[in-house]
Design a protein around this motif. Sequence first.
Motif, PDB file in Angstrom:
ATOM      1  N   LEU A 207       0.834  -1.201   0.000  1.00  0.00           N
ATOM      2  CA  LEU A 207       0.000   0.000   0.000  1.00  0.00           C
ATOM      3  C   LEU A 207       0.870   1.254   0.000  1.00  0.00           C
ATOM      4  N   ILE A 208       1.983   1.167   0.697  1.00  0.00           N
ATOM      5  CA  ILE A 208       2.961   2.239   0.768  1.00  0.00           C
ATOM      6  C   ILE A 208       4.289   1.641   0.302  1.00  0.00           C
ATOM      7  N   PRO A 209       5.065   2.350  -0.527  1.00  0.00           N
ATOM      8  CA  PRO A 209       6.340   1.793  -0.986  1.00  0.00           C
ATOM      9  C   PRO A 209       7.184   1.273   0.170  1.00  0.00           C
ATOM     10  N   GLY A 210       7.656   0.030   0.008  1.00  0.00           N
ATOM     11  CA  GLY A 210       8.519  -0.557   1.023  1.00  0.00           C
ATOM     12  C   GLY A 210       7.787  -1.224   2.175  1.00  0.00           C
ATOM     13  N   GLN A 211       6.441  -1.189   2.174  1.00  0.00           N
ATOM     14  CA  GLN A 211       5.673  -1.796   3.258  1.00  0.00           C
ATOM     15  C   GLN A 211       4.797  -2.911   2.702  1.00  0.00           C
ATOM     16  N   ASP A 212       5.303  -4.136   2.709  1.00  0.00           N
ATOM     17  CA  ASP A 212       4.546  -5.277   2.206  1.00  0.00           C
ATOM     18  C   ASP A 212       3.504  -5.690   3.242  1.00  0.00           C
ATOM     19  N   ILE A 213       2.263  -5.887   2.809  1.00  0.00           N
ATOM     20  CA  ILE A 213       1.210  -6.217   3.766  1.00  0.00           C
ATOM     21  C   ILE A 213       1.335  -7.659   4.260  1.00  0.00           C
ATOM     22  N   CYS A 214       2.160  -8.486   3.610  1.00  0.00           N
ATOM     23  CA  CYS A 214       2.397  -9.849   4.097  1.00  0.00           C
ATOM     24  C   CYS A 214       3.471  -9.888   5.178  1.00  0.00           C
ATOM     25  N   HIS A 215       4.067  -8.740   5.469  1.00  0.00           N
ATOM     26  CA  HIS A 215       5.157  -8.709   6.442  1.00  0.00           C
ATOM     27  C   HIS A 215       4.705  -9.196   7.820  1.00  0.00           C
TER      28      HIS A 215
ATOM     29  N   VAL B  72       8.254   9.407   5.539  1.00  0.00           N
ATOM     30  CA  VAL B  72       9.492   8.680   5.850  1.00  0.00           C
ATOM     31  C   VAL B  72       9.690   7.535   4.862  1.00  0.00           C
ATOM     32  N   TYR B  73       8.632   6.742   4.647  1.00  0.00           N
ATOM     33  CA  TYR B  73       8.727   5.621   3.713  1.00  0.00           C
ATOM     34  C   TYR B  73       9.071   6.109   2.309  1.00  0.00           C
ATOM     35  N   GLU B  74       8.403   7.148   1.884  1.00  0.00           N
ATOM     36  CA  GLU B  74       8.626   7.632   0.524  1.00  0.00           C
ATOM     37  C   GLU B  74      10.033   8.196   0.353  1.00  0.00           C
ATOM     38  N   TYR B  75      10.563   8.862   1.383  1.00  0.00           N
ATOM     39  CA  TYR B  75      11.918   9.388   1.268  1.00  0.00           C
ATOM     40  C   TYR B  75      12.936   8.249   1.201  1.00  0.00           C
ATOM     41  N   ILE B  76      12.756   7.238   2.035  1.00  0.00           N
ATOM     42  CA  ILE B  76      13.669   6.094   2.025  1.00  0.00           C
ATOM     43  C   ILE B  76      13.599   5.373   0.689  1.00  0.00           C
ATOM     44  N   THR B  77      12.394   5.208   0.149  1.00  0.00           N
ATOM     45  CA  THR B  77      12.239   4.532  -1.135  1.00  0.00           C
ATOM     46  C   THR B  77      12.935   5.297  -2.251  1.00  0.00           C
ATOM     47  N   THR B  78      12.819   6.608  -2.240  1.00  0.00           N
ATOM     48  CA  THR B  78      13.399   7.434  -3.297  1.00  0.00           C
ATOM     49  C   THR B  78      14.912   7.575  -3.152  1.00  0.00           C
ATOM     50  N   ASN B  79      15.410   7.491  -1.930  1.00  0.00           N
ATOM     51  CA  ASN B  79      16.834   7.751  -1.664  1.00  0.00           C
ATOM     52  C   ASN B  79      17.508   6.545  -1.012  1.00  0.00           C
ATOM     53  N   ASN B  80      17.126   5.365  -1.437  1.00  0.00           N
ATOM     54  CA  ASN B  80      17.613   4.147  -0.799  1.00  0.00           C
ATOM     55  C   ASN B  80      19.078   3.898  -1.166  1.00  0.00           C
ATOM     56  N   ARG B  81      19.977   4.167  -0.217  1.00  0.00           N
ATOM     57  CA  ARG B  81      21.420   4.010  -0.434  1.00  0.00           C
ATOM     58  C   ARG B  81      22.049   3.469   0.841  1.00  0.00           C
ATOM     59  N   PHE B  82      23.230   2.895   0.712  1.00  0.00           N
ATOM     60  CA  PHE B  82      23.936   2.376   1.878  1.00  0.00           C
ATOM     61  C   PHE B  82      24.316   3.496   2.846  1.00  0.00           C
ATOM     62  N   ASP B  83      24.594   4.677   2.306  1.00  0.00           N
ATOM     63  CA  ASP B  83      25.048   5.783   3.155  1.00  0.00           C
ATOM     64  C   ASP B  83      23.911   6.700   3.616  1.00  0.00           C
ATOM     65  N   LEU B  84      22.663   6.262   3.451  1.00  0.00           N
ATOM     66  CA  LEU B  84      21.527   7.059   3.914  1.00  0.00           C
ATOM     67  C   LEU B  84      21.543   7.128   5.438  1.00  0.00           C
ATOM     68  N   THR B  85      21.441   8.332   5.983  1.00  0.00           N
ATOM     69  CA  THR B  85      21.522   8.514   7.435  1.00  0.00           C
ATOM     70  C   THR B  85      20.181   8.931   8.022  1.00  0.00           C
ATOM     71  N   LEU B  86      20.037   8.726   9.331  1.00  0.00           N
ATOM     72  CA  LEU B  86      18.825   9.160  10.015  1.00  0.00           C
ATOM     73  C   LEU B  86      18.720  10.681  10.004  1.00  0.00           C
ATOM     74  N   THR B  87      19.852  11.356  10.058  1.00  0.00           N
ATOM     75  CA  THR B  87      19.843  12.823  10.030  1.00  0.00           C
ATOM     76  C   THR B  87      19.288  13.327   8.702  1.00  0.00           C
ATOM     77  N   GLU B  88      19.688  12.701   7.607  1.00  0.00           N
ATOM     78  CA  GLU B  88      19.171  13.107   6.297  1.00  0.00           C
ATOM     79  C   GLU B  88      17.659  12.911   6.226  1.00  0.00           C
ATOM     80  N   ILE B  89      17.176  11.781   6.723  1.00  0.00           N
ATOM     81  CA  ILE B  89      15.725  11.528   6.719  1.00  0.00           C
ATOM     82  C   ILE B  89      15.017  12.550   7.591  1.00  0.00           C
TER      83      ILE B  89
END
Length: 267
Positions: free
Chosen positions: A95-103, A168-185
Motif C-alpha cells: 500500500l505504501i512503498p517498502g511496506q509489504d502487507i504480508c510482512h 518517511v517511507y517515501e523518502y527512504i524509497t526514493t533515496n535508498n542508499r547504503f550511506d543514507l543517514t537518520l539525520t538526512e531523513i
Amino acid sequence: MHRDLNFSNLVMNHLQFNILSLGYSDLDSHWNFKGTCDYFNRLYIVLDGEGMVENEYETIWLQKGYAYLLPEFTPYDLSCDYYLKKIWIGFNMQLIPGQDICHALDKCLFKQFDFEKLELLGQRITSKKVNDLIWCHGTLFEMISELLFEEELLTEDKMKLIIKYRDVYEYITTNNRFDLTLTEISDNTNISVDKLTKEFKRDMGLTLKEYIKQQLLQNIVKDLLLTDQTVGAIAEQYAFKDQFYFSRFFKRQLGVSPMKYRNRYKD
C-alpha cells in the motif's frame, strides 16, 4: 443508508501487486537449500510430485494441487527427495512503498485449489500472448487473496501508522542508499532524529536502521534478479565504497555472495 467507505477506498486505490520473478521448474534431489530467506514473498504451486519446506517452527509437505505462500524475511529449508514440478513466483503486495502487507505473517500459508485451473495456469504462464498472461496475473492475485483471506494483515489502526510515516517511507524509497543517514531523513521529513527513532521503534516493532537495511537488501535483490547490471554497477548505484565491501555486506545478510545469489535464483 450511507456507509463509510474511506478505508475501502484507501486500500483498494493504493494496493499494488507486483510479480518480481517467476519460473516453471522440474526438480529432483538437487533442490536442497538450507536457510533460504528472501526479501520478497514466494508462492509455490505444485503440479506434481512432492517436496518439503521447514524451519524450527513448522514442517510443511508440498503436495500436488496445493499452493503455498512463504512470507518475506522468513527462513526455510527447501528440499525434494525425488521429483517436484512447480510454478513459483516472487511477489510483493504494498500500500505504501517498502511496506509489504504480508510482512505481518510468521508462517507458511497453504490451500488446495482446483487442479484443472492449476494445469491451465501451468500452460499459459509460458505463453507469448498478452491475454494469457493477463489471465495468469489475475489468477495468481486471486489465489494469493484466497490464501490471505482469513489472516488479519492490516487493521485500520495499522493503516493509520503507515499513513503517519508515509513521508518517511517515501523518502527512504526514493533515496535508498547504503550511506543514507537518520539525520538526512529527519532533515527532509521535519521530524527530529530522537522522536523519529523512538516512535518508529514503538509503532513498527523494529528500528528505523533495521527498516532501511531491509529495504536496501530488497532493492539489491530485485536488481540482481530482474536486471543484467554487473555487481560492481549495483554496488556503485547504492553508494557502497567498493564492490568488495558490497559483497561482504550482502554475504553477511544472506549467507552467499551476490553472484551466487543471482545464479541460484535468477533462472
